[in-house]
Motif scaffolding. Structure first.
Motif, PDB file in Angstrom:
ATOM      1  N   ILE A  15       0.836  -1.212   0.000  1.00 18.15           N
ATOM      2  CA  ILE A  15       0.000   0.000   0.000  1.00 18.15           C
ATOM      3  C   ILE A  15       0.868   1.259   0.000  1.00 18.15           C
ATOM      4  CG2 ILE A  15      -1.652   1.344   1.378  1.00 18.15           C
ATOM      5  CD1 ILE A  15      -2.835  -1.397   2.290  1.00 18.15           C
ATOM      6  N   VAL A  16       1.910   1.285   0.851  1.00 15.00           N
ATOM      7  CA  VAL A  16       2.802   2.453   0.931  1.00 15.00           C
ATOM      8  C   VAL A  16       3.537   2.656  -0.393  1.00 15.00           C
ATOM      9  CG1 VAL A  16       4.904   3.372   2.024  1.00 15.00           C
ATOM     10  CG2 VAL A  16       3.086   2.398   3.435  1.00 15.00           C
ATOM     11  N   GLY A  30      16.253   5.731  -5.989  1.00 16.22           N
ATOM     12  CA  GLY A  30      15.333   6.455  -6.867  1.00 16.22           C
ATOM     13  C   GLY A  30      14.550   7.511  -6.111  1.00 16.22           C
ATOM     14  N   TYR A  31      14.000   7.140  -4.946  1.00 17.06           N
ATOM     15  CA  TYR A  31      13.210   8.096  -4.160  1.00 17.06           C
ATOM     16  C   TYR A  31      14.079   9.239  -3.620  1.00 17.06           C
ATOM     17  CZ  TYR A  31       8.676   5.728  -4.093  1.00 17.06           C
ATOM     18  OH  TYR A  31       7.461   5.214  -4.448  1.00 17.06           O
ATOM     19  N   LEU A  32      15.307   8.929  -3.190  1.00 17.75           N
ATOM     20  CA  LEU A  32      16.186   9.982  -2.669  1.00 17.75           C
ATOM     21  C   LEU A  32      16.601  10.953  -3.772  1.00 17.75           C
ATOM     22  CD1 LEU A  32      18.467   7.963  -0.195  1.00 17.75           C
ATOM     23  CD2 LEU A  32      16.580   9.517   0.359  1.00 17.75           C
ATOM     24  N   LEU A  33      16.871  10.429  -4.972  1.00 18.75           N
ATOM     25  CA  LEU A  33      17.201  11.307  -6.097  1.00 18.75           C
ATOM     26  C   LEU A  33      16.007  12.184  -6.477  1.00 18.75           C
ATOM     27  CD1 LEU A  33      19.300   8.933  -8.396  1.00 18.75           C
ATOM     28  CD2 LEU A  33      20.110  11.021  -7.259  1.00 18.75           C
ATOM     29  N   LEU A  45       8.492  16.199  -2.364  1.00 19.67           N
ATOM     30  CA  LEU A  45       9.804  15.810  -1.824  1.00 19.67           C
ATOM     31  C   LEU A  45       9.668  15.210  -0.423  1.00 19.67           C
ATOM     32  CD1 LEU A  45      11.527  17.725   0.462  1.00 19.67           C
ATOM     33  CD2 LEU A  45      11.302  19.388  -1.373  1.00 19.67           C
ATOM     34  N   VAL A  46       8.729  15.734   0.373  1.00 25.92           N
ATOM     35  CA  VAL A  46       8.464  15.149   1.697  1.00 25.92           C
ATOM     36  C   VAL A  46       7.940  13.726   1.544  1.00 25.92           C
ATOM     37  CG1 VAL A  46       7.001  15.304   3.759  1.00 25.92           C
ATOM     38  CG2 VAL A  46       8.072  17.368   2.829  1.00 25.92           C
ATOM     39  N   GLU A  47       7.011  13.529   0.586  1.00 25.57           N
ATOM     40  CA  GLU A  47       6.443  12.206   0.343  1.00 25.57           C
ATOM     41  C   GLU A  47       7.519  11.218  -0.103  1.00 25.57           C
ATOM     42  OE1 GLU A  47       4.369   9.085  -2.109  1.00 25.57           O
ATOM     43  OE2 GLU A  47       5.925  10.498  -2.673  1.00 25.57           O
ATOM     44  N   CYS A  48       8.391  11.634  -1.022  1.00 26.52           N
ATOM     45  CA  CYS A  48       9.465  10.759  -1.519  1.00 26.52           C
ATOM     46  C   CYS A  48      10.436  10.383  -0.393  1.00 26.52           C
ATOM     47  CB  CYS A  48      10.231  11.451  -2.653  1.00 26.52           C
ATOM     48  SG  CYS A  48       9.316  11.566  -4.190  1.00 26.52           S
ATOM     49  N   ALA A  49      10.787  11.366   0.445  1.00 22.68           N
ATOM     50  CA  ALA A  49      11.712  11.107   1.553  1.00 22.68           C
ATOM     51  C   ALA A  49      11.107  10.129   2.565  1.00 22.68           C
ATOM     52  CB  ALA A  49      12.078  12.420   2.239  1.00 22.68           C
ATOM     53  N   LEU A  50       9.811  10.282   2.863  1.00 22.59           N
ATOM     54  CA  LEU A  50       9.148   9.397   3.826  1.00 22.59           C
ATOM     55  C   LEU A  50       9.049   7.961   3.301  1.00 22.59           C
ATOM     56  CD1 LEU A  50       6.257  11.705   5.127  1.00 22.59           C
ATOM     57  CD2 LEU A  50       8.289  10.957   6.390  1.00 22.59           C
ATOM     58  N   VAL A  51       8.727   7.809   2.010  1.00 20.37           N
ATOM     59  CA  VAL A  51       8.643   6.466   1.425  1.00 20.37           C
ATOM     60  C   VAL A  51      10.016   5.797   1.425  1.00 20.37           C
ATOM     61  CG1 VAL A  51       8.084   5.129  -0.652  1.00 20.37           C
ATOM     62  CG2 VAL A  51       6.620   7.023   0.029  1.00 20.37           C
ATOM     63  N   ALA A  82      12.429   6.320   3.540  1.00 16.09           N
ATOM     64  CA  ALA A  82      12.715   5.940   4.932  1.00 16.09           C
ATOM     65  C   ALA A  82      11.962   4.668   5.315  1.00 16.09           C
ATOM     66  CB  ALA A  82      12.343   7.086   5.867  1.00 16.09           C
ATOM     67  N   PHE A  83      10.698   4.571   4.906  1.00 15.26           N
ATOM     68  CA  PHE A  83       9.894   3.379   5.199  1.00 15.26           C
ATOM     69  C   PHE A  83      10.524   2.134   4.580  1.00 15.26           C
ATOM     70  CE2 PHE A  83       6.721   0.278   3.929  1.00 15.26           C
ATOM     71  CZ  PHE A  83       6.006   0.082   5.093  1.00 15.26           C
ATOM     72  N   ILE A  84      10.903   2.227   3.314  1.00  7.91           N
ATOM     73  CA  ILE A  84      11.494   1.077   2.626  1.00  7.91           C
ATOM     74  C   ILE A  84      12.809   0.671   3.298  1.00  7.91           C
ATOM     75  CG2 ILE A  84      12.540   0.313   0.439  1.00  7.91           C
ATOM     76  CD1 ILE A  84      10.460   2.192  -0.947  1.00  7.91           C
ATOM     77  N   PHE A  85      13.619   1.657   3.691  1.00  3.33           N
ATOM     78  CA  PHE A  85      14.898   1.379   4.350  1.00  3.33           C
ATOM     79  C   PHE A  85      14.698   0.613   5.655  1.00  3.33           C
ATOM     80  CE2 PHE A  85      18.292   2.550   7.325  1.00  3.33           C
ATOM     81  CZ  PHE A  85      19.415   2.158   6.599  1.00  3.33           C
TER      82      PHE A  85
END
Length: 468
Positions: free
Chosen positions: A266-267, A332-335, A430-436, A438-441
């Protein structure tokens, strides 16, 4: 194995990508068609608000169809088999093509709306069933690369739609009905090629209990000398399931054994749709104009965005089984987070210097490249890997439903977000990408070269507590 990816992809995710992009080219011609039809039918002009509403319905009903397709795709894959579901799905695409093609000569825009709805259903089913088939057919050391076939064909469909939609080809005033009905050709291609390939071996043994057909399918895919290892892996999974039937989507929500896998899907699915990729495409035309590119040449420059996605999907397919899923999707998300920051600044100071629009243009392409290298391709791959056979179709139904709802929601809300925040909308993304990222990590283990049972064990502690 390579040919099976092509046979499955041409009528699967290719259709989604193609029908997302192909509707953009004939926008003005469809507006004219709506005006002319309304005038001849009711002897009065179509007012602007109603025209906007009808165009919105034609464009957005595709998403509603996709949602319906996602809701039935998993059930079709269980009842008809993965291959059978894909073959039946082509009938829907052909019917949709006929309706869209005859809408203009018959003067019935309602057929265009029904056709777009049906091709949406076709795309929703394809997005659900194709990754399911590829994830089950592939050996574990090639599973990532084969699963990336879904993204490669999806981006290939987008690029093909952009090319064929050029005014020199089928995007002109004369040929736009042919452009919309051309989605029947991928359907005919799959009907011609897919029957030559076997059904998913995992489906044959675990769902059908047909060991003889499973062995035949494995020999076709892996060769008579190398199929034993895959057979043993499927037998171990079949034994672990001990006759457990395929689950319904609502059963996954009450199953503690897949709780974190479901949260992850879902995330990741919401993260992919809400990452800002649509904002980049929205701003692309404006940025190209600011960089001095004439309006006539912008469609050709836009081809570069489609080519970028296609190239990165191919690159990701080559890298995924070597560097792993976690590295690519987190990277990818961090970039994308980085490019969102740079793009916010460059759009804010767009008028300050003549070179700033070129920075914005570079960011647009870099963002698309980053999306294709990580979230764009690996999300579907991980969905196949995080679940065992009994839960996988239901997981794809849930993931597909979330994806289409997010796609529809962002389509409805995005204009208001952009009008309200202007270029600062990228701060939200950018907040959304950073949070996703972090979740995956924190949550997702590396799945490279692991069997489905080994991946399930990785999640066991998360689902049942550290002491288990």
């Amino acid at each position: 194995l390579f040919l099976s990816v092509c046979a499955v992809g041409i009528g699967g995710t290719f259709q989604y990508g193609y029908n997302v992009s192909v509707i953009n080219a004939p926008t003005q011609h469809i507006h004219s068609f709506l005006n002319e039809t309304w005038t001849s039918r009711y002897q009065k002009k179509l007012n602007l608000d109603l025209l906007t509403f009808l165009w919105s319905v034609i464009a957005s009903i595709f998403s509603l169809g996709g949602l319906c397709g996602a809701l039935v795709g998993g059930s079709m894959a269980i009842r008809l088999g993965r291959k059978g579901a894909l073959l039946v799905n082509n009938i829907i695409a052909i019917l949709a093509s006929i309706l869209m093609g005859i809408s203009f000569p018959t003067g019935m825009f309602e057929l265009l709306i029904i056709g777009r709805f049906l091709i949406g259903i076709n795309s929703g089913i394809g997005l659900c069933v194709q990754p399911l088939y590829l994830g089950e057919v592939a050996p574990k050391h090639l599973r990532g690369g084969m699963a990336m076939g879904s993204s490669i064909f999806l981006t290939g469909g987008i690029l093909t739609g952009q090319i064929i939609g050029l005014r020199e080809l089928l995007g002109g005033e004369t040929y736009w009905p042919l452009l919309l009905s051309s989605s029947c050709f991928p359907a005919f291609a799959q009907l011609a090629f897919l029957p030559w390939f076997p059904e998913s071996p995992r489906y044959l043994l675990i769902d059908r209990g047909d060991e003889l057909s499973c062995v035949k399918a494995l020999k076709r895919f892996h060769g008579s000398l190398h199929y034993q290892m895959e057979m043993e892996d499927i037998q171990r999974e079949s034994f672990a399931l001990s006759g457990e039937k395929a689950k319904k989507p609502w059963q996954l929500f009450t199953d503690r054994g897949v709780r974190w896998q479901l949260i992850t899907v879902i995330v990741m699915t919401m993260g992919q749709q809400l990452s800002g990729i649509n904002a980049n495409y929205f701003y692309a035309t404006y940025i190209f104009k600011q960089a001095g590119i004439s309006a006539e040449k912008i469609p050709y420059v836009t081809l570069g965005t489609g080519a970028c996605e296609c190239i990165t999907a191919l690159t990701c397919g080559l890298l995924i089984d070597h560097v792993g899923r976690r590295f690519l999707i987190i990277g990818g998300y961090l970039l994308m987070t980085l490019w969102s920051i740079v793009l916010t600044f460059s759009l804010t100071y767009q008028e300050l210097h003549s070179w700033v629009p070129y920075v914005s243009m570079t960011c647009i392409f870099a963002f698309i490249l980053s999306f294709g290298l990580g979230p764009g391709g690996i999300t579907n791959t991980l969905t196949a890997e995080l679940f065992i056979q009994s839960s996988r179709p239901a997981a794809y139904m849930i993931g597909g439903t979330i994806s289409w709802i997010s796609f529809f929601t962002i389509g409805m809300l995005f204009p208001f977000i952009v009008n309200g925040l202007k270029q600062y909308c990228f701060l939200v993304f950018l907040v959304e990408c950073a949070l996703v990222a972090a979740f995956i990590f924190v949550v997702i283990p590396e799945t490279k070269n692991k069997s489905f049972l080994e991946i399930k064990k990785e999640f066991h502690r998360l689902n049942f507590g550290r002491n288990v």
